[in-house]
Design a protein around this motif. Structure first.
Motif, mmCIF file in Angstrom:
data_model
loop_
_atom_site.group_PDB
_atom_site.id
_atom_site.type_symbol
_atom_site.label_atom_id
_atom_site.label_comp_id
_atom_site.label_asym_id
_atom_site.label_seq_id
_atom_site.Cartn_x
_atom_site.Cartn_y
_atom_site.Cartn_z
ATOM 1 N N LEU A 132 0.817 -1.213 0.000
ATOM 2 C CA LEU A 132 0.000 0.000 0.000
ATOM 3 C C LEU A 132 0.853 1.266 0.000
ATOM 4 O O LEU A 132 0.387 2.325 -0.426
ATOM 5 C CB LEU A 132 -0.915 0.017 1.228
ATOM 6 C CG LEU A 132 -2.040 -1.011 1.250
ATOM 7 C CD1 LEU A 132 -2.759 -0.979 2.591
ATOM 8 C CD2 LEU A 132 -3.026 -0.746 0.121
ATOM 9 N N LEU A 133 2.086 1.173 0.447
ATOM 10 C CA LEU A 133 2.916 2.365 0.579
ATOM 11 C C LEU A 133 3.239 3.025 -0.749
ATOM 12 O O LEU A 133 3.504 4.232 -0.798
ATOM 13 C CB LEU A 133 4.216 2.012 1.310
ATOM 14 C CG LEU A 133 4.066 1.568 2.769
ATOM 15 C CD1 LEU A 133 5.418 1.250 3.374
ATOM 16 C CD2 LEU A 133 3.357 2.638 3.584
ATOM 17 N N ASP A 134 3.210 2.265 -1.828
ATOM 18 C CA ASP A 134 3.518 2.842 -3.138
ATOM 19 C C ASP A 134 2.269 3.233 -3.916
ATOM 20 O O ASP A 134 2.352 3.598 -5.092
ATOM 21 C CB ASP A 134 4.363 1.863 -3.962
ATOM 22 C CG ASP A 134 5.786 1.776 -3.439
ATOM 23 O OD1 ASP A 134 6.350 2.834 -3.106
ATOM 24 O OD2 ASP A 134 6.316 0.661 -3.333
ATOM 25 N N ARG A 135 1.120 3.176 -3.267
ATOM 26 C CA ARG A 135 -0.113 3.633 -3.905
ATOM 27 C C ARG A 135 -0.347 5.100 -3.592
ATOM 28 O O ARG A 135 -0.009 5.580 -2.515
ATOM 29 C CB ARG A 135 -1.311 2.807 -3.428
ATOM 30 C CG ARG A 135 -1.253 1.350 -3.825
ATOM 31 C CD ARG A 135 -2.549 0.648 -3.494
ATOM 32 N NE ARG A 135 -2.450 -0.788 -3.664
ATOM 33 C CZ ARG A 135 -3.445 -1.637 -3.437
ATOM 34 N NH1 ARG A 135 -4.626 -1.169 -3.015
ATOM 35 N NH2 ARG A 135 -3.278 -2.929 -3.603
ATOM 36 N N HIS A 136 -0.949 5.795 -4.534
ATOM 37 C CA HIS A 136 -1.294 7.189 -4.319
ATOM 38 C C HIS A 136 -2.516 7.284 -3.406
ATOM 39 O O HIS A 136 -3.301 6.328 -3.290
ATOM 40 C CB HIS A 136 -1.576 7.888 -5.648
ATOM 41 C CG HIS A 136 -0.369 8.025 -6.516
ATOM 42 N ND1 HIS A 136 -0.043 7.084 -7.471
ATOM 43 C CD2 HIS A 136 0.596 8.979 -6.572
ATOM 44 C CE1 HIS A 136 1.068 7.453 -8.080
ATOM 45 N NE2 HIS A 136 1.487 8.599 -7.557
ATOM 46 N N GLY A 137 -2.670 8.426 -2.773
ATOM 47 C CA GLY A 137 -3.756 8.612 -1.822
ATOM 48 C C GLY A 137 -5.135 8.376 -2.396
ATOM 49 O O GLY A 137 -6.043 7.937 -1.687
#
Length: 229
Positions: A132-137
């Motif tokens: 999830l850390l590399d997904r945009h908000g």
């Protein structure tokens, strides 16, 4: 040590939103704050976190006055907004959102691999998986984004955290998760001011609940105290 509002007044033009409101938040305590719409809860949150100076009265953090934005940025008092989408840039990845306070610290903040390790640690703490850390908000749920906002608040290592309706935009499952995360912070010694219209949530969550209208012109009186439970 405490975060204290002493007879704080807030005006917008000729309209008085708060008049001599007082409260005290101690480390390791969860203080619930409720009140009708328009009673000045969010204005008080902004004043407590240094985003807006009071028009009267004082805010003290461990005995020192806080009247400017700098008081918030030194890390002692953090703010968790009610809408994670309004509080974040949708183009930013979650790892960058979490790391924002590191940039604010300048040279004193972690960098490079140290910063990456700290972000990963905070993500684990709030229950965000590495993918999830590399997904945009704008590519995650509101609950996941609010977890990232909790992690961002923790990155500043606050002594006090003002939570302005932190679960208002979340479903029941996400609300329970965020409340549990914040309760863990209090157990670790962080003072939490939980602002909410949800009386049932506050009564189950907070050590003490006060009504903002009862803080006017005098010290707050508890509506519910769970310290003996």
């Amino acid at each position: 040590m405490s975060l204290t509002a002493d007879r704080v007044t807030c005006r917008y033009g000729d309209h008085v939103v708060l008049e001599e409101a007082s409260l005290t938040l101690e480390p390791g305590r969860v203080l619930g704050l409720t009140g009708p719409s328009g009673s000045g809860k969010s204005s008080l949150a902004r004043i407590l976190t240094g985003l807006r100076p009071p028009d009267g009265g004082t805010v003290l953090v461990d005995g020192e006055p806080v009247t400017t934005r700098r008081g918030r940025m030194d890390g002692r008092v953090g703010l968790l907004h009610q809408s994670p989408r309004a509080a974040t840039d949708p183009r930013m990845r979650l790892r960058r959102i979490i790391a924002e306070p590191f940039s604010a610290r300048g040279r004193s903040g972690p960098r490079g691999s140290e910063a990456d390790d700290r972000v990963a640690e905070l993500a684990r703490k709030v229950g965000l998986t590495p993918d999830l850390l590399d997904r945009h908000g704008d590519r995650v749920s509101a609950g996941q984004l609010q977890r990232a906002c909790v992690a961002r608040a923790l990155a500043a290592s606050p002594r006090y955290l003002v939570c302005d309706e932190p679960t208002a935009m979340l479903d029941a499952a996400s609300t329970a998760t965020i409340a549990h995360l914040l309760s863990e912070l209090a157990a670790e010694g962080v003072g939490l001011l939980a602002i909410s219209h949800d009386h049932a949530l506050l009564n189950a969550w907070a050590d003490e609940v006060v009504d903002l209208k009862e803080t006017t012109s005098r010290a707050a009186e508890p509506l519910a105290d769970h310290t003996a439970e």
